[in-house]
Design an enzyme around this catalytic site. Structure first.
Site, PDB file in Angstrom:
ATOM      1  N   SER A 133       0.755  -1.375  -0.055  1.00 10.86           N
ATOM      2  CA  SER A 133       0.047   0.038   0.124  1.00 10.86           C
ATOM      3  C   SER A 133       0.942   1.198  -0.019  1.00 10.86           C
ATOM      4  CB  SER A 133      -0.763   0.060   1.471  1.00 10.86           C
ATOM      5  OG  SER A 133      -1.520   1.209   1.489  1.00 10.86           O
ATOM      6  N   TYR A 158      -2.423  -0.159   9.980  1.00  8.94           N
ATOM      7  CA  TYR A 158      -2.411  -0.723   8.992  1.00  8.94           C
ATOM      8  C   TYR A 158      -0.935  -0.834   7.973  1.00  8.94           C
ATOM      9  CZ  TYR A 158      -3.728  -1.012   3.834  1.00  8.94           C
ATOM     10  OH  TYR A 158      -4.065  -1.486   2.499  1.00  8.94           O
TER      11      TYR A 158
END
Length: 319
Positions: A133, A158
């Site tokens: 990501s 995350y």
């Protein structure tokens, strides 16, 4: 079709946004796909089931519902056949949700990814592609973000799990010779998209006449990446283990709202608020390496991508 292309591709997260798009693309090209997904309730499972119904139309699609954090079930999956190509897109997504439910990220993004790595090692996988990501860039301020940048300062759990995935894959590559490619996705959007993403949220709220919240008072920029462009990049890479375009540009979130308003033919009610914990104000991707390695460049301008998403949204929800 080459021998590698005749083998089924294992796509985890097949009921998810990108996994569904990739599986549909591969099936349309005549390539068999084995899909895996837990079909959890992080967002509306009905949308995930609708994606699976679309994939189920294809005779060369096989689906297994399982949680990759379940070590025994994952070992059984990889023991059932040898997967020469694995695209691992299953994960617990979302920066903000990681503030509310951190243990979900430990299970899905760390334990689940370790089980996939072990499965690939046992299966003799010739190429693992996995989803990282843009969040891993964290507090980096030099733009555009580059794969050569240091990413040791994530600002959300995350992001930390995605950075850990990259380190884990690197270790397995060095230890066991597992060819692995990690892709740092930048704000993917388009038809069949995730309901927790900004463009989906904005479109739904505008149609319902509800206010939309623009964090950091609207001064947020993102490299919005259209789903077909992401799928094209992954498909090009599947059989290519490792060894600046005008459609690759960051866009301010307020400009995206303008485009949604134009496509819907109605105005948004905007609420400007402070930046959320874990968010970064600007993301921008350097895709020079990807362009060099597989001749990939984004092909969908944000204006066209928004029009396509809004058209899909109206059709899917009968609006």
């Amino acid at each position: 079709m080459t021998d590698a292309a005749a083998d089924p591709v294992l796509v985890s997260g097949a009921a998810g946004f990108i996994g569904f798009g990739l599986a549909r693309h591969l099936l349309a090209a005549g390539r068999p796909v084995i899909g895996v997904d837990s079909v959890n309730d992080y967002y509306d499972p009905a949308l995930k089931q609708a994606r699976l119904r679309e994939l189920g139309i294809h005779p060369h699609f096989i689906f297994h519902r399982l949680d990759l954090a379940d070590r025994s079930a994952t070992e059984k999956l990889f023991g059932s056949r040898r997967f020469s190509r694995v695209v691992h897109l299953a994960a617990q997504a979302g920066v903000r949700y990681s503030l509310q439910n951190p243990h979900a990220y430990l299970d899905a993004n760390l334990a689940g990814f370790l089980n996939v790595l072990e499965g690939c090692r046992a299966s003799g996988t010739q190429h693992l592609i996995f989803a990282s990501s843009s969040s891993v860039y964290g507090a980096n301020t030099r733009l555009p973000f580059s794969v050569h940048d240091n990413v040791d300062h994530p600002i959300s759990l995350y992001a930390a799990t995605k950075k850990a995935n990259e380190s884990m894959a690197h270790a397995y590559s060095k230890l066991y010779g597992l060819p692995a490619t990690g892709l740092r996705f930048f704000t993917v959007y388009g038809p069949w998209g995730r309901p927790d993403m900004a463009i989906f949220i904005f479109t739904k709220a505008i149609l319902e006449g509800r206010p939309i919240r623009l964090f950091n008072h609207g001064r947020m920029r993102r490299d919005f990446t259209y789903i077909d462009d992401v799928v094209s990049a992954i498909a090009r890479l599947i059989d290519r283990p490792p060894r600046g375009d005008p459609n690759n540009r960051s866009v301010e979130v307020t400009a995206v709202v303008d485009l949604i308003e134009s496509a819907l033919g109605r105005r948004a009610i905007r609420e400007l608020t402070a930046i959320q914990p874990g968010d970064v104000p600007d993301t921008r991707a350097d895709i020079d390496d990807l362009a060099r390695d597989v001749d990939f460049r984004p092909a969908t301008p944000i204006e066209e991508g928004i029009r396509r998403f809004v058209a899909w949204y109206r059709a899917f929800y009968h609006l």
